[in-house]
Design a protein around this motif. Structure first.
Motif, PDB file in Angstrom:
ATOM      1  N   CYS A 194      55.242  61.005 -22.089  1.00  0.00           N
ATOM      2  CA  CYS A 194      54.648  62.324 -22.299  1.00  0.00           C
ATOM      3  C   CYS A 194      55.545  63.182 -23.189  1.00  0.00           C
ATOM      4  O   CYS A 194      55.347  64.390 -23.318  1.00  0.00           O
ATOM      5  CB  CYS A 194      54.390  63.007 -20.951  1.00  0.00           C
ATOM      6  SG  CYS A 194      53.176  64.336 -21.049  1.00  0.00           S
TER       7      CYS A 194
ATOM      8  N   HIS B 190      58.680  64.088 -22.816  1.00  0.00           N
ATOM      9  CA  HIS B 190      59.640  65.013 -22.213  1.00  0.00           C
ATOM     10  C   HIS B 190      61.061  64.734 -22.687  1.00  0.00           C
ATOM     11  O   HIS B 190      61.914  65.623 -22.646  1.00  0.00           O
ATOM     12  CB  HIS B 190      59.536  64.977 -20.682  1.00  0.00           C
ATOM     13  CG  HIS B 190      58.185  65.394 -20.163  1.00  0.00           C
ATOM     14  ND1 HIS B 190      57.889  65.531 -18.832  1.00  0.00           N
ATOM     15  CD2 HIS B 190      57.036  65.718 -20.820  1.00  0.00           C
ATOM     16  CE1 HIS B 190      56.619  65.904 -18.680  1.00  0.00           C
ATOM     17  NE2 HIS B 190      56.079  66.007 -19.882  1.00  0.00           N
TER      18      HIS B 190
ATOM     19  N   GLU C 167      57.225  67.894 -13.876  1.00  0.00           N
ATOM     20  CA  GLU C 167      56.073  68.609 -14.446  1.00  0.00           C
ATOM     21  C   GLU C 167      54.784  67.832 -14.227  1.00  0.00           C
ATOM     22  O   GLU C 167      53.706  68.408 -14.173  1.00  0.00           O
ATOM     23  CB  GLU C 167      56.301  68.844 -15.956  1.00  0.00           C
ATOM     24  CG  GLU C 167      55.216  69.680 -16.631  1.00  0.00           C
ATOM     25  CD  GLU C 167      53.938  68.907 -16.931  1.00  0.00           C
ATOM     26  OE1 GLU C 167      52.847  69.479 -16.758  1.00  0.00           O
ATOM     27  OE2 GLU C 167      54.033  67.725 -17.310  1.00  0.00           O
ATOM     28  N   GLU C 168      54.916  66.501 -14.135  1.00  0.00           N
ATOM     29  CA  GLU C 168      53.719  65.645 -14.119  1.00  0.00           C
ATOM     30  C   GLU C 168      52.886  65.792 -12.859  1.00  0.00           C
ATOM     31  O   GLU C 168      51.803  65.228 -12.751  1.00  0.00           O
ATOM     32  CB  GLU C 168      54.107  64.178 -14.304  1.00  0.00           C
ATOM     33  CG  GLU C 168      54.681  63.843 -15.677  1.00  0.00           C
ATOM     34  CD  GLU C 168      53.640  63.942 -16.782  1.00  0.00           C
ATOM     35  OE1 GLU C 168      52.458  64.181 -16.480  1.00  0.00           O
ATOM     36  OE2 GLU C 168      54.021  63.795 -17.943  1.00  0.00           O
TER      37      GLU C 168
ATOM     38  N   HIS D  58      50.700  59.628 -22.301  1.00  0.00           N
ATOM     39  CA  HIS D  58      50.582  58.809 -21.082  1.00  0.00           C
ATOM     40  C   HIS D  58      50.129  57.388 -21.379  1.00  0.00           C
ATOM     41  O   HIS D  58      49.721  56.678 -20.456  1.00  0.00           O
ATOM     42  CB  HIS D  58      49.637  59.443 -20.038  1.00  0.00           C
ATOM     43  CG  HIS D  58      50.159  60.724 -19.462  1.00  0.00           C
ATOM     44  ND1 HIS D  58      49.756  61.217 -18.242  1.00  0.00           N
ATOM     45  CD2 HIS D  58      51.068  61.609 -19.927  1.00  0.00           C
ATOM     46  CE1 HIS D  58      50.383  62.362 -18.001  1.00  0.00           C
ATOM     47  NE2 HIS D  58      51.177  62.627 -19.016  1.00  0.00           N
TER      48      HIS D  58
HETATM   49 ZN   LIG Z   1      52.256  64.327 -19.017  1.00  0.00          ZN
END
Ligand SMILES: [Zn+2]
Ligand SMILES: [Zn+2]
Length: 434
Positions: free
Chosen positions: A141, A143, A176-177, A402
């Motif tokens: 994602c 990050h 965060e996910e 993802h």
């Molecule tokens: Zn994500």
């Protein structure tokens, strides 16, 4: 020898001068102040100069993905870098969260930059030489890039700390996910732990990479930019009977089929067609075998909207539909509507402040108006508490967020740290001038 020293002094002097204009529309007259313009150009130079270091940071973080609330080594790596910059670093906030404070040479407001740290339970299939070294874990994602952007912005801002009119707080957020069901996520826990206090933040910036957008472009908008997200759990209770004698039972599968169809009328018939909303049933489970009337069905799904008002109306509509099925078919039903995140709301003042800065940095054609996205982000929880701005950063290479093949165009590391640093710098400068 003297000539060589003089030459280097001259070069150093040149670097102190306001940098030259950039971007496609650089030659056009600018409506912005010189401060805004200089910040964008200055930090772009800085981000370009540290590009090789940023690439190394991102690759190292990419190799060591860790899941929600398990970001221990990631957190230690990030904290060590921030300490080397001479920042006041607090670790272990809500588990693995980090807050680093950079106090400027002049008094002023407090502005924050936020990155998220967690990875996903995905088996990486990029084939990159710096792919995940943790089986079944992947930064799919972006990050790893987000952390690098904020680390690099910290370095760029630390280099001009004497000029800063206030304080910059760098927030590295776990999870965060999304936390496991019924548990709180990273932003909520950080806020509960006081991340927005001591010093109290006046504004916050954050971003997310977006592979649908070419690298070098960004997109933002005032108001809602990411969706209200809720999980829905529906249970339909019928009565089992022989499959050949439906009149002796109450068919939960038949009722569930009605529910799934009628729920979609809430999207197509029940709201203003100009308002975006999604209702998805993602899991349905019921019955035991072919010749038995199903006694019960469970369904799970998600509702996405951009206003609390519409979300409440959809919830009411679902309750009404289920009540209708109870009356017409004799089933018993229950609806559990769990709010995950509110919509990410961008502050119009912050948007208007940084828009010209970003246009100067990237060229007007590369700064787009964002379409609100129906995915969620727990940045929303900050955005409900203080003026905040979240924007999308084009990361190019096409594979979806993802997905096991997801990666970013590393060229963004030349740009994103500069945008974040310039946003923070200009915000403090503007507040100091008010
Ligand atoms: Zn994500
Ligand atoms: Zn993400």
């Amino acid at each position: 020898m003297k000539r060589i020293i003089a030459f280097f002094l001259f070069i150093a002097f040149l670097r102190l001068l306001p940098a030259s204009p950039r971007g496609a529309d650089a030659a056009r007259p600018t409506p912005t102040s010189p401060v805004e313009f200089d910040a964008a150009a200055y930090f772009l130079d800085g981000a370009a100069a540290m590009f090789a270091e940023s690439v190394q940071l991102r690759r190292q973080l990419h190799r060591m993905p860790e899941l929600c609330f398990q970001e221990k080594e990631t957190s230690a790596f990030v904290a060590a870098y921030l300490k080397k910059l001479g920042l006041e670093v607090s670790t272990g906030i809500a588990g693995t969260g980090i807050k680093a404070v950079l106090r400027g040479g002049r008094p002023g407001a407090v502005v924050g930059l936020r990155a998220d740290m967690d990875a996903l339970p995905i088996v990486e299939a990029t084939g990159l030489p710096f792919a995940s070294q943790r089986p079944g874990r992947m930064h799919a994602c972006g990050h790893d890039a987000h952390m690098t952007h904020v680390l690099a912005a910290a370095k760029l801002l630390a280099a001009v700390r004497d000029r800063l009119a206030g304080t910059v707080v760098f927030i590295f957020q776990p999870c965060e996910e999304g936390a496991p069901m019924k548990e709180t996520g990273g932003a909520e826990r950080l806020i509960a732990a006081g991340i927005l206090e001591n010093p109290r933040l006046d504004a916050l910036f954050g971003l997310h990479v977006l592979p649908d957008l070419p690298a070098g472009k960004i997109a933002l908008r005032p108001g809602a930019i990411m969706a209200n997200v809720s999980w829905i759990y529906v249970r339909i209770q019928g009565k089992a009977a022989h499959g050949a004698f439906p009149h002796q039972g109450i068919d939960a599968i038949f009722a569930a089929a009605q529910a799934v169809n009628q729920f979609q009328a809430l999207i197509s018939r029940y709201k203003d067609p100009g308002e975006k909303a999604v209702l998805t049933i993602g899991r349905i489970n019921g019955g035991v075998r072919s010749n038995v009337i199903a006694e019960s069905v469970e369904m799970e799904g998600t509702v996405r909207t951009f206003s609390d008002e519409l979300e409440n109306r959809i919830r009411l509509g679902m309750e009404n539909i289920l009540r209708g099925l109870e009356t017409s078919l004799g089933v018993k039903t229950s609806l559990d509507f769990e709010k995950v995140n509110p919509a990410v709301m961008n502050d119009a003042g912050l948007h208007d402040l940084v828009l010209p800065v970003f246009r100067r940095a990237l060229g007007k054609a590369n700064v787009l108006t964002a379409e609100p996205l129906t995915i969620g982000e727990d940045f929303s929880l900050y955005s409900r508490r203080l003026p905040s701005l979240f924007f999308f950063l084009g990361s190019g290479v096409g594979n979806a967020l993802h997905s096991p093949a997801f990666t970013v165009d590393e060229g963004i590391l030349k740009v994103a740290p500069a945008l974040l640093a310039a946003a923070a710098f200009v915000y403090l400068e503007t507040k100091a001038g008010q």
